[in-house]
Write an enzyme that holds these catalytic residues in place. Structure first.
Site, PDB file in Angstrom:
ATOM      1  CD  GLU A 298     -34.740 -11.030   7.977  1.00 17.02           C
ATOM      2  OE1 GLU A 298     -34.977  -9.886   8.403  1.00 17.02           O
ATOM      3  OE2 GLU A 298     -35.196 -12.074   8.491  1.00 17.02           O
TER       4      GLU A 298
ATOM      5  CB  CYS B 112     -38.217 -13.498  13.861  1.00 12.95           C
ATOM      6  SG  CYS B 112     -39.750 -14.570  13.266  1.00 12.95           S
TER       7      CYS B 112
ATOM      8  CG  HIS C 168     -38.288 -12.383   9.130  1.00  9.48           C
ATOM      9  ND1 HIS C 168     -37.749 -13.666   9.930  1.00  9.48           N
ATOM     10  CD2 HIS C 168     -39.836 -13.510   9.503  1.00  9.48           C
ATOM     11  CE1 HIS C 168     -38.082 -14.252  10.076  1.00  9.48           C
ATOM     12  NE2 HIS C 168     -39.240 -14.304  10.823  1.00  9.48           N
TER      13      HIS C 168
HETATM   14  N1  GLN Z   1     -41.146 -19.521  14.958  1.00  2.00           N
HETATM   15  C1  GLN Z   1     -39.685 -19.767  15.166  1.00  2.00           C
HETATM   16  C2  GLN Z   1     -38.586 -19.843  16.358  1.00  2.00           C
HETATM   17  O1  GLN Z   1     -39.528 -19.970  17.901  1.00  2.00           O
HETATM   18  C3  GLN Z   1     -39.371 -18.046  14.984  1.00  2.00           C
HETATM   19  C4  GLN Z   1     -39.413 -17.631  13.522  1.00  2.00           C
HETATM   20  C5  GLN Z   1     -38.843 -16.910  12.966  1.00  2.00           C
HETATM   21  O2  GLN Z   1     -38.262 -16.489  13.024  1.00  2.00           O
HETATM   22  N2  GLN Z   1     -39.112 -17.030  11.513  1.00  2.00           N
HETATM   23  O3  GLN Z   1     -37.929 -19.542  16.646  1.00  2.00           O
END
Ligand code: GLN
Length: 188
Positions: free
Chosen positions: A168, A75, A166
């Site tokens: 995790e 992410c 995610h």
């Molecule tokens: N929206 C977050 C970003 O742009 C990422 C979201 C996340 O890691 N759950 O950094």
């Protein structure tokens, strides 16, 4: 294997648990000199702009740009690895020849779950998406491992692994196993 998790912000504990559940040693990384003692590094989910600020403050941006360690970003961690981020002048660590779009599943629902086929992993992977980025474009030497709604959500380039979602935050430790056994162990 000793696997570090960048521990400046975000879902650090959860990744450490997945490393341990796979039978390896998980190390929270808070200082650049710890990079010498690990075999691979996880960049967790969280908020990429906050992480970048902290990485600059503690010397990680430069150290990680130079580092030869295998890296796995989830992410926000995927955003850190990307060469280009839509709407921004420059990427952060620029390890992978990919372009990402932030918060790209965020409009319809803030988060959702799906079971995905991921190349290289036998069973389906349980994926949780939270304000997740997706990968808009990739260079030729990037392998696309998974897609959802026609969007690329898992990619590998050599020793770098980038995932939109995610693992995790679920019980599913298969992607961590893939990173450690197929990428970190084989890099030694
Ligand atoms: N929206 C977050 C970003 O742009 C990422 C979201 C996340 O890691 N759950 O950094």
């Amino acid at each position: 294997m000793k696997i570090g998790v960048l521990a400046l912000q975000g879902a650090v504990r959860e990744h450490l648990k997945h490393i341990e559940l796979n039978g390896h040693e998980g190390i929270p990384v808070k200082h650049v000199d710890q990079l010498e003692d690990i075999d691979g590094l996880v960049l967790p989910g969280g908020e990429s702009t906050t992480m970048r600020r902290l990485m600059d403050l503690y010397g990680f941006t430069e150290a990680l740009r130079k580092s030869e360690l295998p890296m796995y970003g989830t992410c926000a961690g995927l955003i850190l690895l990307a060469d280009e981020i839509e709407g921004y002048d420059e990427g952060h660590l620029k390890k992978m020849d990919i372009k990402v779009r932030r918060n790209s599943f965020g409009r319809q629902v803030d988060s959702f779950e799906a079971d995905l086929d991921v190349t290289g992993i036998e069973e389906q992977v349980n994926a949780v998406f939270i304000r997740a980025p997706h990968i808009v474009s990739v260079d030729d030497d990037v392998e696309v491992l998974s897609e959802v709604e026609d969007k690329m959500v898992a990619v590998r380039q050599d020793k770098y692994l980038g995932i939109s979602f995610h693992p995790e935050l679920t019980e599913d430790i298969k992607i961590m196993k893939y990173f450690i056994e197929e990428m970190v162990a084989k890099n030694k």
